[in-house]
Each structure stands twice: as structure tokens, then as C-alpha cells.
Design a protein around this motif. Structure first.
Motif, PDB file in Angstrom:
ATOM      1  N   THR A  25       9.882 -46.910  18.834  1.00  0.00           N
ATOM      2  CA  THR A  25       9.559 -45.722  19.624  1.00  0.00           C
ATOM      3  C   THR A  25      10.803 -45.201  20.329  1.00  0.00           C
ATOM      4  N   ARG A  26      10.771 -43.935  20.682  1.00  0.00           N
ATOM      5  CA  ARG A  26      11.784 -43.360  21.546  1.00  0.00           C
ATOM      6  C   ARG A  26      11.247 -43.330  22.975  1.00  0.00           C
ATOM      7  N   THR A  27      12.131 -43.361  23.948  1.00  0.00           N
ATOM      8  CA  THR A  27      11.728 -43.194  25.339  1.00  0.00           C
ATOM      9  C   THR A  27      11.110 -41.802  25.487  1.00  0.00           C
ATOM     10  N   CYS A  73      12.526 -49.939  21.703  1.00  0.00           N
ATOM     11  CA  CYS A  73      12.682 -48.617  22.320  1.00  0.00           C
ATOM     12  C   CYS A  73      14.135 -48.129  22.226  1.00  0.00           C
ATOM     13  N   THR A  77      14.542 -48.842  27.723  1.00  0.00           N
ATOM     14  CA  THR A  77      13.184 -49.298  28.035  1.00  0.00           C
ATOM     15  C   THR A  77      12.757 -48.870  29.438  1.00  0.00           C
ATOM     16  N   LEU A  82       6.646 -46.638  29.296  1.00  0.00           N
ATOM     17  CA  LEU A  82       6.924 -47.851  28.540  1.00  0.00           C
ATOM     18  C   LEU A  82       6.590 -49.101  29.354  1.00  0.00           C
ATOM     19  N   LEU A  93       9.486 -55.628  25.963  1.00  0.00           N
ATOM     20  CA  LEU A  93      10.200 -54.446  25.495  1.00  0.00           C
ATOM     21  C   LEU A  93      11.604 -54.834  25.040  1.00  0.00           C
ATOM     22  N   THR A  95      15.366 -53.305  23.266  1.00  0.00           N
ATOM     23  CA  THR A  95      16.181 -52.110  23.115  1.00  0.00           C
ATOM     24  C   THR A  95      16.777 -52.051  21.718  1.00  0.00           C
ATOM     25  N   SER A 124       5.794 -44.810  15.728  1.00  0.00           N
ATOM     26  CA  SER A 124       4.789 -44.655  16.784  1.00  0.00           C
ATOM     27  C   SER A 124       4.063 -43.319  16.716  1.00  0.00           C
TER      28      SER A 124
END
Length: 218
Positions: A25-27, A73, A77, A82, A93, A95, A124
């Protein structure tokens, strides 16, 4: 890396003991996610949609038979969405690391393969992803397939599963284009790897995708 238990029981002891699931996922920062969608509904709304897609993905993942799930992420994170999802789903989480998506996926899978016999990585934002897709991917890897791909309707893929790391599947790909899936297929064929493909699914990238899932753009 720390694995986490997301279900009390599993219908497949093989999957439970040997598989890891990585969710990429991206932030979800306004203006940095779903930029194509942002032009239609605004950056804040697009970020909220993205965060909801991530929550739905994690909900789907927890009902698969894979008990070890990690949330990877980028670029950080450090975001309340998140942190909240990590707490709600009891996730650690991680990175992402690498100059592009291919390097980041390769790094995460390499780390996971130090622990798991089979590794499945998903995005995601696949609207139609099911727990059965995840379970089938692991089953096919256990049956001896080298690569499992979940084709996306936009020409990419929503899932990749491996039991060994094939770096050529991630090096030099033009990520974010409609040629990703075909180029990956060609590299699999060139390496004479055994491929299994899941049903094609839809990613949410544009307004019509949003209308498909919610029935409205509002």
C-alpha cells in the motif's frame, strides 16, 4: 519480520504453516494516491477511497486461510490510517525499500522468503479480490507452480505468488503501464517457469471503477 495471527483456525494446515501474505500500500496522503481519480472527485475524496480500499483488502485477507499477513507501506508507515489499521488487524507495519515498485516488491518477497515457503503479494486496490483468490494462489504454489499471477483488467496484476525469487520478473518493467502483465508473462515464458493465472479482476483507478463498486461517484 514478525508474522501475525489473524484467525483462530485455518482450514488448511499446509497454508497456515508455510505461507505469508504481503499487502502493498501507499501512505494514504491526499494528493499522492489515486491521482487519476483525484481529477474527477478531488484529492481528499480519492485518499479516503484509497484508505477504504485498503481496509476492505485487509478484511478480505483475514478471511483467507493465510494466517501470517504483513502490511508493507511506502513512503512511510507514519500515518493515522495505517496506525489504526495496524492496531485493528493486529498487523506489524513494514516500510517498502527500493527505487521503483519492482525493487520494492522484490525486496519484500526476499525478506519474506527467509521465513515462508510460499509468498503471495497483493495490492490494496483490487475491488473484486476474494479470500478464495489468495487461498488458490497458495494452493497452486504448493502444487508446484513457479509463479501465480492475478491479472488486472488494466493490464497489470493484482497478485503475484512465488516460492522462489525470480528477479527478472521485477527488473526493468515499466510499472504503471498497460504492458506490465504481458511483459511479465513473456519473462515467465523465457525463463520456462510454470505459470498459473487466477481470474482477471478490476483495480480501482478511475471514476468508472468507483461507479462500478459504489454505483455512484458522490
Amino acid at each position: 519480520m514478525q508474522s501475525v495471527s489473524t484467525r483462530a483456525t485455518s482450514p488448511s494446515s499446509i497454508i497456515e504453516k508455510t505461507a505469508g501474505l504481503l499487502v502493498f500500500t501507499r501512505t494514504p496522503v491526499s494528493g499522492s494516491v489515486k491521482t487519476r481519480l483525484s481529477s474527477d472527485i478531488g484529492a481528499d475524496h480519492a485518499a479516503a477511497v484509497y484508505a477504504e480500499l485498503l481496509r476492505r483488502t485487509l478484511e478480505t485477507a483475514r478471511y483467507s486461510s493465510v494466517r501470517d499477513i504483513e502490511l508493507w507501506c511506502t513512503p512511510t508507515t507514519q500515518h493515522p490510517v495505517l496506525s489504526g489499521l495496524g492496531k485493528n488487524f493486529s498487523l506489524t507495519l513494514q516500510t517498502q525499500a527500493g527505487a521503483d515498485l519492482g525493487e520494492r516488491m522484490c525486496f519484500a518477497m526476499e525478506q519474506a522468503m527467509q521465513i515462508y515457503r510460499h509468498v503471495v503479494l497483493i495490492g490494496s486496490d483490487c475491488i473484486d479480490l476474494s479470500a478464495a483468490d489468495i487461498d488458490l494462489a497458495v494452493d497452486k504454489l504448493a502444487q508446484g507452480y513457479d509463479v501465480v499471477l492475478g491479472p488486472a483488467l488494466d493490464g497489470g496484476y493484482y497478485l503475484v505468488g512465488l516460492s522462489s525469487l525470480y528477479r527478472q520478473l521485477f527488473d526493468g518493467i515499466e510499472w504503471g503501464t498497460g504492458e506490465v502483465l504481458q511483459e511479465t508473462r513473456e519473462r515467465i515464458a523465457q525463463a520456462e517457469l510454470k505459470l498459473y493465472e487466477l481470474p482477471a479482476r478490476r483495480d480501482l483507478d478511475r471514476l468508472e471503477d468507483l461507479q462500478y463498486i459504489y454505483g455512484t461517484s458522490d
